[in-house]
Scaffold this motif. Structure first.
Motif, PDB file in Angstrom:
ATOM      1  N   THR A  70       8.187  -2.180 -12.371  1.00 47.45           N
ATOM      2  CA  THR A  70       7.121  -2.740 -12.093  1.00 47.45           C
ATOM      3  C   THR A  70       6.179  -3.300 -13.476  1.00 47.45           C
ATOM      4  OG1 THR A  70       4.779  -2.352 -10.673  1.00 47.45           O
ATOM      5  CG2 THR A  70       5.508  -0.445 -12.788  1.00 47.45           C
ATOM      6  N   ALA A  71       5.062  -3.886 -12.780  1.00 48.39           N
ATOM      7  CA  ALA A  71       4.509  -5.044 -14.817  1.00 48.39           C
ATOM      8  C   ALA A  71       3.171  -4.070 -14.146  1.00 48.39           C
ATOM      9  CB  ALA A  71       3.981  -6.176 -13.675  1.00 48.39           C
ATOM     10  N   CYS A  72       2.882  -4.617 -15.739  1.00 49.70           N
ATOM     11  CA  CYS A  72       1.334  -3.889 -15.936  1.00 49.70           C
ATOM     12  C   CYS A  72       0.004  -4.359 -15.476  1.00 49.70           C
ATOM     13  CB  CYS A  72       1.949  -4.441 -18.049  1.00 49.70           C
ATOM     14  SG  CYS A  72       1.164  -5.767 -18.910  1.00 49.70           S
ATOM     15  N   ASP A  73      -0.076  -5.183 -14.520  1.00 45.73           N
ATOM     16  CA  ASP A  73      -0.907  -5.914 -14.055  1.00 45.73           C
ATOM     17  C   ASP A  73      -0.837  -5.755 -11.883  1.00 45.73           C
ATOM     18  OD1 ASP A  73       0.788  -7.156 -13.084  1.00 45.73           O
ATOM     19  OD2 ASP A  73       0.136  -9.647 -12.973  1.00 45.73           O
ATOM     20  N   MET A  74      -0.575  -4.499 -12.302  1.00 47.32           N
ATOM     21  CA  MET A  74      -0.007  -4.413 -11.060  1.00 47.32           C
ATOM     22  C   MET A  74      -0.658  -2.526 -10.753  1.00 47.32           C
ATOM     23  SD  MET A  74       3.067  -5.538  -8.790  1.00 47.32           S
ATOM     24  CE  MET A  74       3.440  -5.766  -7.532  1.00 47.32           C
ATOM     25  N   PRO A  75      -2.030  -2.793 -10.230  1.00 46.20           N
ATOM     26  CA  PRO A  75      -2.913  -1.413 -10.558  1.00 46.20           C
ATOM     27  C   PRO A  75      -2.805  -0.235  -9.327  1.00 46.20           C
ATOM     28  CG  PRO A  75      -4.540  -2.730 -10.322  1.00 46.20           C
ATOM     29  CD  PRO A  75      -2.944  -3.897 -10.686  1.00 46.20           C
ATOM     30  N   GLU A  80       2.020   7.416  -2.757  1.00 45.20           N
ATOM     31  CA  GLU A  80       3.243   7.848  -1.946  1.00 45.20           C
ATOM     32  C   GLU A  80       3.961   7.069  -2.378  1.00 45.20           C
ATOM     33  OE1 GLU A  80      -1.006   9.936  -1.700  1.00 45.20           O
ATOM     34  OE2 GLU A  80      -0.674   7.632  -2.129  1.00 45.20           O
ATOM     35  N   PHE A  81       3.407   5.504  -2.981  1.00 45.96           N
ATOM     36  CA  PHE A  81       4.558   4.518  -2.270  1.00 45.96           C
ATOM     37  C   PHE A  81       6.215   4.774  -3.622  1.00 45.96           C
ATOM     38  CE2 PHE A  81       6.263   0.418  -4.715  1.00 45.96           C
ATOM     39  CZ  PHE A  81       6.533  -0.196  -2.967  1.00 45.96           C
ATOM     40  N   PHE A  82       5.406   5.540  -4.918  1.00 45.83           N
ATOM     41  CA  PHE A  82       6.329   5.554  -6.110  1.00 45.83           C
ATOM     42  C   PHE A  82       7.290   6.541  -5.295  1.00 45.83           C
ATOM     43  CE2 PHE A  82       3.132   5.114  -8.832  1.00 45.83           C
ATOM     44  CZ  PHE A  82       3.240   3.044  -8.924  1.00 45.83           C
ATOM     45  N   GLU A  83       6.938   8.100  -4.347  1.00 46.83           N
ATOM     46  CA  GLU A  83       7.787   8.934  -4.118  1.00 46.83           C
ATOM     47  C   GLU A  83       8.633   8.299  -2.686  1.00 46.83           C
ATOM     48  OE1 GLU A  83       3.879  11.990  -3.109  1.00 46.83           O
ATOM     49  OE2 GLU A  83       4.405  12.716  -4.954  1.00 46.83           O
ATOM     50  N   PHE A  84       7.844   7.292  -1.799  1.00 47.66           N
ATOM     51  CA  PHE A  84       8.912   6.556  -0.873  1.00 47.66           C
ATOM     52  C   PHE A  84       9.704   6.327  -1.530  1.00 47.66           C
ATOM     53  CE2 PHE A  84      10.673   2.956   1.712  1.00 47.66           C
ATOM     54  CZ  PHE A  84       9.900   4.120   2.614  1.00 47.66           C
ATOM     55  N   VAL A  85       9.575   5.015  -2.701  1.00 45.73           N
ATOM     56  CA  VAL A  85      11.023   4.334  -2.644  1.00 45.73           C
ATOM     57  C   VAL A  85      12.013   5.300  -3.977  1.00 45.73           C
ATOM     58  CG1 VAL A  85       9.897   2.580  -3.017  1.00 45.73           C
ATOM     59  CG2 VAL A  85      10.015   3.831  -4.890  1.00 45.73           C
ATOM     60  N   LYS A  86      11.375   6.797  -4.278  1.00 48.28           N
ATOM     61  CA  LYS A  86      12.122   7.184  -4.677  1.00 48.28           C
ATOM     62  C   LYS A  86      13.203   8.794  -4.621  1.00 48.28           C
ATOM     63  CE  LYS A  86      11.974  11.015  -8.372  1.00 48.28           C
ATOM     64  NZ  LYS A  86      10.866  12.656  -9.222  1.00 48.28           N
ATOM     65  N   PRO A 152      -0.475  -3.586   2.093  1.00 46.18           N
ATOM     66  CA  PRO A 152       0.569  -3.739   1.295  1.00 46.18           C
ATOM     67  C   PRO A 152       0.048  -5.004   0.835  1.00 46.18           C
ATOM     68  CG  PRO A 152       0.567  -4.437   3.904  1.00 46.18           C
ATOM     69  CD  PRO A 152      -0.237  -3.341   3.937  1.00 46.18           C
ATOM     70  N   GLU A 153      -1.548  -5.309   0.827  1.00 44.11           N
ATOM     71  CA  GLU A 153      -2.447  -6.148   1.165  1.00 44.11           C
ATOM     72  C   GLU A 153      -3.148  -5.273  -0.982  1.00 44.11           C
ATOM     73  OE1 GLU A 153      -3.522  -5.201   4.289  1.00 44.11           O
ATOM     74  OE2 GLU A 153      -2.097  -6.872   3.569  1.00 44.11           O
ATOM     75  N   LYS A 154      -3.227  -4.463  -0.955  1.00 48.41           N
ATOM     76  CA  LYS A 154      -3.430  -4.116  -2.161  1.00 48.41           C
ATOM     77  C   LYS A 154      -2.370  -3.426  -3.166  1.00 48.41           C
ATOM     78  CE  LYS A 154      -6.900  -0.221  -3.180  1.00 48.41           C
ATOM     79  NZ  LYS A 154      -7.825   1.019  -3.371  1.00 48.41           N
ATOM     80  N   LEU A 155      -1.686  -2.800  -2.333  1.00 49.44           N
ATOM     81  CA  LEU A 155      -0.524  -2.489  -2.810  1.00 49.44           C
ATOM     82  C   LEU A 155      -0.009  -3.383  -4.142  1.00 49.44           C
ATOM     83  CD1 LEU A 155       1.542  -0.283  -0.383  1.00 49.44           C
ATOM     84  CD2 LEU A 155       0.274   1.124  -2.542  1.00 49.44           C
ATOM     85  N   GLU A 163     -11.441 -12.805 -12.987  1.00 51.54           N
ATOM     86  CA  GLU A 163     -11.432 -13.105 -12.395  1.00 51.54           C
ATOM     87  C   GLU A 163     -11.323 -11.754 -11.271  1.00 51.54           C
ATOM     88  OE1 GLU A 163     -10.398 -16.069 -13.210  1.00 51.54           O
ATOM     89  OE2 GLU A 163     -11.888 -16.797 -14.236  1.00 51.54           O
ATOM     90  N   ASP A 164     -10.653 -11.678 -11.312  1.00 48.16           N
ATOM     91  CA  ASP A 164      -8.877 -10.271 -10.411  1.00 48.16           C
ATOM     92  C   ASP A 164     -10.164  -8.991 -10.998  1.00 48.16           C
ATOM     93  OD1 ASP A 164      -8.032 -12.019  -9.224  1.00 48.16           O
ATOM     94  OD2 ASP A 164      -6.679 -12.302 -10.813  1.00 48.16           O
ATOM     95  N   VAL A 165     -10.190  -8.200 -12.699  1.00 47.86           N
ATOM     96  CA  VAL A 165     -10.701  -8.028 -12.951  1.00 47.86           C
ATOM     97  C   VAL A 165     -11.869  -7.654 -12.283  1.00 47.86           C
ATOM     98  CG1 VAL A 165     -11.472  -6.335 -15.012  1.00 47.86           C
ATOM     99  CG2 VAL A 165      -8.692  -7.852 -15.047  1.00 47.86           C
ATOM    100  N   GLU A 166     -13.562  -8.445 -13.035  1.00 45.87           N
ATOM    101  CA  GLU A 166     -14.042  -8.011 -12.946  1.00 45.87           C
ATOM    102  C   GLU A 166     -14.504  -8.036 -10.747  1.00 45.87           C
ATOM    103  OE1 GLU A 166     -15.624 -12.455 -13.848  1.00 45.87           O
ATOM    104  OE2 GLU A 166     -15.638 -12.286 -15.861  1.00 45.87           O
ATOM    105  N   LYS A 167     -13.647  -8.757 -10.123  1.00 40.76           N
ATOM    106  CA  LYS A 167     -14.084  -8.088  -8.225  1.00 40.76           C
ATOM    107  C   LYS A 167     -13.643  -6.854  -8.210  1.00 40.76           C
ATOM    108  CE  LYS A 167     -11.248 -11.124  -6.563  1.00 40.76           C
ATOM    109  NZ  LYS A 167     -10.690 -12.005  -5.243  1.00 40.76           N
ATOM    110  N   ILE A 168     -12.243  -6.462  -8.556  1.00 42.34           N
ATOM    111  CA  ILE A 168     -12.125  -4.766  -9.349  1.00 42.34           C
ATOM    112  C   ILE A 168     -13.378  -4.000  -9.352  1.00 42.34           C
ATOM    113  CG2 ILE A 168     -10.740  -2.857  -9.505  1.00 42.34           C
ATOM    114  CD1 ILE A 168      -8.406  -5.242 -10.196  1.00 42.34           C
ATOM    115  N   GLU A 169     -13.148  -4.640 -10.737  1.00 40.56           N
ATOM    116  CA  GLU A 169     -14.806  -3.549 -10.817  1.00 40.56           C
ATOM    117  C   GLU A 169     -16.510  -3.306 -10.256  1.00 40.56           C
ATOM    118  OE1 GLU A 169     -15.289  -4.209 -15.340  1.00 40.56           O
ATOM    119  OE2 GLU A 169     -14.067  -3.172 -15.694  1.00 40.56           O
TER     120      GLU A 169
END
Length: 178
Positions: A70-75, A80-86, A152-155, A163-169
């Motif tokens: 994964t990338a360091c910018d996918m928060p 559940e997703f990690f467990e699914f792929v594992k 998926p749009e959030k995952l 601006e993406d960080v500001e939107k999240i906060e």
């Protein structure tokens, strides 16, 4: 370094990964991440080759046959997703989710069997992660399956701009008030 609610984004991502995976590797310019605890650091074997170079380094450094990238910018990738792929049967070289008919190579599991093809792509300076996909056994996680795990749009949301960080906060502040 991007932060959300005063906490470094990468620290939040690493904590989520550590909840599911035995080992977490940080690949790249690791000097700026030495504050992270309980992770393994690997400098890029071939610097300045982007995520494909990082994938090569990660697969070589790891002692596991299958590795989640994964990338360091996918928060918003979830436990559940990690467990699914594992838990998926290991009958692939690459397990990659699809969303909106687009593959998500930065939320995928790669086998060490991909290494020669990654090396070949790097030698040809083809730096897109997908450059070697036609040469390996790819199993795609369909969007319908992903929707059973989460949105998926959030995952698969990744932070590209301030601006993406500001939107999240702003969204976090709103949800705290409710």
């Amino acid at each position: 370094m991007e932060t959300i609610n005063g906490k470094p984004l990468i620290e939040q991502i690493v904590q989520g990964l550590k909840n599911v995976f035995e080992k977490v590797y940080i690949i790249g310019n690791v000097k700026e991440y030495t504050f992270l605890q309980g992770v393994f650091f690997c400098e890029d074997i071939i610097p300045n080759k982007g995520p494909l170079g990082g994938l090569l380094t990660g697969l070589i450094c790891s002692d596991s046959e299958y590795n989640f990238l994964t990338a360091c910018d996918m928060p918003f990738l979830t436990r559940e997703f990690f467990e699914f792929v594992k838990l998926q049967k290991k009958d692939y070289d690459l397990l990659v989710p699809a969303y909106n008919s687009y593959l998500e190579p930065l939320a995928a599991v790669y086998s060490k069997k991909c290494l020669p093809f990654i090396s070949d792509s790097l030698k040809r300076n083809q730096l897109k992660l997908k450059s070697f996909f036609p040469q390996v056994n790819v199993r795609i996680i369909k969007e319908t399956v992903i929707r059973e795990i989460g949105e998926p749009e959030k995952l698969f949301f990744n932070i590209n701009y301030k601006e993406d960080v500001e939107k999240i906060e702003m969204n976090l502040e709103r949800s705290e008030k409710i």
